[in-house]
Structures are given as C-alpha cells and as structure tokens.
Design an enzyme around this catalytic site. Structure first.
Site, mmCIF file in Angstrom:
data_model
loop_
_atom_site.group_PDB
_atom_site.id
_atom_site.type_symbol
_atom_site.label_atom_id
_atom_site.label_comp_id
_atom_site.label_asym_id
_atom_site.label_seq_id
_atom_site.Cartn_x
_atom_site.Cartn_y
_atom_site.Cartn_z
ATOM 1 N N GLU A 179 4.330 -4.159 12.653
ATOM 2 C CA GLU A 179 3.345 -3.083 12.467
ATOM 3 C C GLU A 179 2.184 -3.724 11.727
ATOM 4 O OE1 GLU A 179 0.973 -0.761 10.864
ATOM 5 O OE2 GLU A 179 2.595 -0.181 9.496
ATOM 6 N N GLU A 190 8.524 2.439 14.792
ATOM 7 C CA GLU A 190 9.206 2.910 13.591
ATOM 8 C C GLU A 190 9.063 4.427 13.552
ATOM 9 O OE1 GLU A 190 7.239 0.654 10.460
ATOM 10 O OE2 GLU A 190 8.949 -0.694 10.425
ATOM 11 N N ASN A 193 0.805 -1.228 0.000
ATOM 12 C CA ASN A 193 0.000 0.000 0.000
ATOM 13 C C ASN A 193 0.836 1.277 0.000
ATOM 14 O OD1 ASN A 193 0.748 -0.658 2.624
ATOM 15 N ND2 ASN A 193 -1.099 0.184 3.544
ATOM 16 N N CYS A 222 -3.220 1.174 6.904
ATOM 17 C CA CYS A 222 -3.418 0.523 8.202
ATOM 18 C C CYS A 222 -3.974 1.495 9.237
ATOM 19 C CB CYS A 222 -2.104 -0.081 8.689
ATOM 20 S SG CYS A 222 -0.753 1.120 8.822
#
Length: 497
Positions: A264, A473, A163, A298
């Site tokens: 993640e 991150e 994505n 997400c």
C-alpha cells in the site's frame, strides 16, 4: 517504563517501552535504545529498544513455533480472542490516543478518531475468521470431485508507517490473526510505543505467546532489520505501507523467496470539482480529507482540480474555512491541526511552496514554517494557479500544502488526474449521474470517492493500482485472502458418476 510521561495515563500497565518477542518483553541484543520525540515540542519524551538485523532470527523462530499451534486453533476461538482484544483496546482508547498524539503530533481528537476507525478492523475480522470457506465442484472428468481448501500462509511480517500507527497495524494484524497466521510488526521509529500497547492488550486478550510480536528499531537500523525480515526463509508473507520507492525495494527483497506481498504505497491523489457540484459538500469533505494529520495521509487530496466556472468561488470558500484552523500542539485544547511528524516533512513542504512560487503560483494562505512553537509546524497553505510542471503536481506532498488547478472539460481533467505514476485514490464531486459512471470507470485509481472524501472503512477493500501497489487490505474476503493459500484436492470415486 519512562520515569514520567508528559501526560496523565489512567492505566499505567499499558505503557510498554520494551520489544515484545515470543511473549516476552525484551531489550535489543545490543542493549541500545533510541529516542522518541514529541513533534509538537521537539523534545525527547521516551525511548525504545534499537533492534537490529541480529534480533530478527529469534523473533521469527518464536513466531514460527507459535504458528504450528495457532494455525490449528478453531476459527471461533480466534474470533473470540479478536473480540476480546477489541474490547480491551476500547477500554484503553483515551490512554492510547494520548500516546499517539505525542508520537505523531496529531490533535487528540484525531488520535481518538484513529482509534475508533481502527477498531472497525478488529471487529470486522473477528467475523471474517469464521467466513473462510473452500469450494467443491464436479469436473469434466467423470467419477471425480475437485475441492479447494484455504489455509494460513504462515508467519507474516508487517512494516508499518508512522502516520496512522494504530490503524495500519490493526488493519494488517486483525486479518492475519483471523486467518490463522502469526505476525511480527516492525513499527516506524517515530511511533513504537503505541504499537507496544497493542501487544500488551493482545496478550491480555488471550493470544498465545509468539502469535503477535513487535520489533522496535531506530531510523538508522530500519533498512537492515526490514531486509532481514523480508529475506528470512520462515517469513511467508510481507505487508508494507509506505512510499513507492521503499515499496519497490520490499518487492525486490521478497522476490527471491517468492513471498506473498501486499503493498500500500504513495498516493498523489486528485480531487475533482465540477461546475454542478455542491460546493459546500465538496469543501466540507476536502477540509476533513486534506488537513487531517496536517496532510500526512496516503489518501489525502494532493491535486485539487476545479472547473473554471466555480474556481474563484471555491477557492475563496476553501481559503475562508482553512484560515480558521488552529495550529498547535496536539494535546492543547482547541488545536485543530498539529505539526508534521518529522523535520524532513518541513523541508519537503517548503521546497514545494518555493517551487510553486517560481512557476507563477499564487500563495493565498500560509506558505512557510511556523517559528517559535518548538515543534515541526508548517502553515496550512493554499496555492492558486497550479501547473503541471510544479513539484507539487509530480510528487506526493505529505504536508499541509494544497494546490488548486483550473480546468474546462471532463476529458481534460481526467487526463490530468491520471497523469501520474500512482493510482491509490481519486475523488470527484458532481451531480451528473452519467458523468459519475464515466469517472468511476475512467479515473485510474484503486479507490474512487464519488461525492465522498475519506471512504476508508473495514468493510471496504483498500488498495491501489499502478505504482500505488497491489493487494487489498480490509473488505470482505479479499483482505483475509492475502494471508491464505488455496490448496486443491482431486478425489476419484468408484461406483459414482
């Protein structure tokens, strides 16, 4: 290189369609390749090497050999290479954005926006490279000093989704390279080519051979190749972005070697709007957050809870704004929402809409696939009367489908928002400062948007809780620490306190 690309490219040298291993452009050992499909047309427009598990060992050994020298490179030099990489990506921004659009389907303006966002990571981690520090302290035992030093963990593997193929890689790779690690990237089968441009530009920036490698593979070979990376004894760190289901498998695979892992994972994020909210502000942020990349992020809003006093007004405002979206091929002028990236997403979206309708949901906009365009298009869809027993409540959508739920009290909506196994991000809109603080502490998510939609940035720690994963991150210290080990040294002194 593909004989003819479906778009103009200013710098043909950046387009690569071979894997990049140990500083060399290579085919898979089998010689097989897989097709890359344009989601906006359904047409094959390029191909890439179909690496398998048998290609992993050579790539890892090359990265490990490179690590022996790279870990000794002065942080200032690593920072300079990152800044040069950053500059080269900026120079080729528009060409890379074209590739991203034909891989993912997102509108060209969004692909360019992804590049701009992603370059925040190369810039940020260039600075982080020189900010890695240890500690010194005087312990309770006399005549001693205790030191800690930070060192790179080793070879890292990055398993990344389709994505945001540039942003996800630069967020991971920039941190790893700043820390002194080498990295092997396994891109998604849908988006191998944009990643390969980054490998080419990393080479041009001066990164030594083997420091940054890319192993492309098909959907069929993704599980065995990924497993081989996770299980390889020379891989010391794995970072994965993707679904919670696959994230759990990655964690299990890495547990045998007790590897450092960053996960993640899925979102199913709630978006809360209270009676005292600025509705214009809320709808503006929701429009950008939800419909970006056709809902395939997400951190996108999945469940929108609106307090009963403004429910009807907000629903009408959202419908009016959403109805103005222009759905089309990402490269077409005027397109504001592109297709979904895979046909699997179309089926999931339709299932959620059909299920909502069965449970009494009112489909006030959209509700189905768009036929006749050739690609994977789904109408921007708004469902009113959302209920907790609907599929869209229980599972992440990853498509342009949105449900609105009505609530009465803060306590009620916090319970509903937290009633999920996931905890990536939550959003709320209110002008009550006391409520703002309560929600910050009471919502169960790793990131909280307070009168804010998308808040992701290089300087902001990114990561979830619960089944949305662990590790961070981006952000100061925390992200680069994911690629470092801490070593403790104790020195005994003579003739000193």
């Amino acid at each position: 290189m593909a004989s003819k690309l479906p778009f103009e490219i200013k710098n043909p040298a950046i387009f690569k369609d071979k894997s990049y291993v140990g500083g060399n452009w290579v085919e898979a050992k089998s010689g097989k390749r897989f097709d890359v499909v344009d989601p906006g047309s359904g047409n094959v427009w390029a191909s890439a090497p179909d690496n398998t598990a048998e290609d992993v060992d050579a790539a890892v050994k090359a990265a490990y050999t490179a690590f022996q020298d790279y870990k000794k490179v002065n942080p200032r030099i690593r920072a300079q290479w990152l800044l040069k990489w950053d500059a080269l990506i900026r120079e080729n921004r528009d060409d890379i954005a074209n590739i991203v659009t034909y891989e993912t389907g997102k509108p060209l303006a969004e692909s360019q926006g992804e590049l701009d966002y992603a370059l925040g990571f190369t810039w940020w981690f260039a600075g982080e490279a020189e900010r890695v520090t240890g500690t010194i302290q005087t312990p309770s035992a006399p005549g001693r000093r205790v030191f800690t030093v930070k060192q790179p963990v080793g070879v890292a593997a990055a398993l990344v989704p389709w994505n945001f193929p540039i942003a996800m890689i630069l967020r991971k790779a920039s941190a790893a390279l700043a820390a002194g690690c080498t990295m092997i990237v396994k891109p998604s089968p849908e988006t191998p080519l944009s990643v390969l441009t980054l490998a080419h530009l990393a080479e041009q920036a001066g990164f030594p051979k083997g420091t940054f490698s890319v192993l492309t593979t098909s959907l069929e070979n993704t599980p065995p190749l990924s497993e081989a990376l996770c299980k390889h004894p020379l891989i010391k760190k794995v970072t994965f972005t993707g679904s919670t289901r696959v994230g759990k498998l990655v964690a299990k695979l890495c547990s045998d070697g007790l590897k450092k892992v960053t996960l993640e994972l899925g979102g199913n994020c709630p978006f809360l709007i209270f009676d005292d909210a600025d509705l214009e502000q809320a709808v503006n942020h929701l429009m950008l957050l939800k419909w970006r990349h056709a809902g395939q992020a997400c951190i996108t809003a999945n469940r929108v809870y609106v307090q009963s006093g403004v429910y009807d007004k907000f629903a009408e405002l959202l419908k009016e704004r959403t109805s103005k979206l222009v759905v089309g091929h990402g490269a077409e002028k005027g397109t504001t929402m592109g297709p979904v990236t895979t046909p699997r997403s179309l089926d999931k979206a339709q299932n959620q809409v059909d299920d909502a309708r069965k449970h009494g949901g009112n489909i006030v906009l959209g509700g189905g696939k768009i036929e006749g365009k050739g690609g994977y298009f789904f109408e921007p869809t708004i469902i009113l009367g959302g209920k907790k027993d609907m599929l869209i409540t229980e599972e992440e959508t990853f498509a342009p489908v949105l449900a609105l739920y009505s609530f009465e009290t803060e306590e009620e909506v916090v319970e509903a928002a937290n009633n999920t196994s996931m905890g990536l991000a939550s959003y709320f809109f209110t002008k009550n400062v006391d409520r703002t603080w309560r929600l910050l502490e009471n919502l169960e998510a790793g990131m909280i948007g307070m009168n804010t939609g998308n808040a992701s940035a290089a300087e902001s720690p990114f990561g979830g809780i619960k089944e949305s994963g662990y590790g961070k991150e981006s952000g100061k210290d925390v992200a680069i620490n994911e690629y470092l080990i801490t070593k403790t040294g104790t020195l005994t002194l003579e003739g000193h306190y």
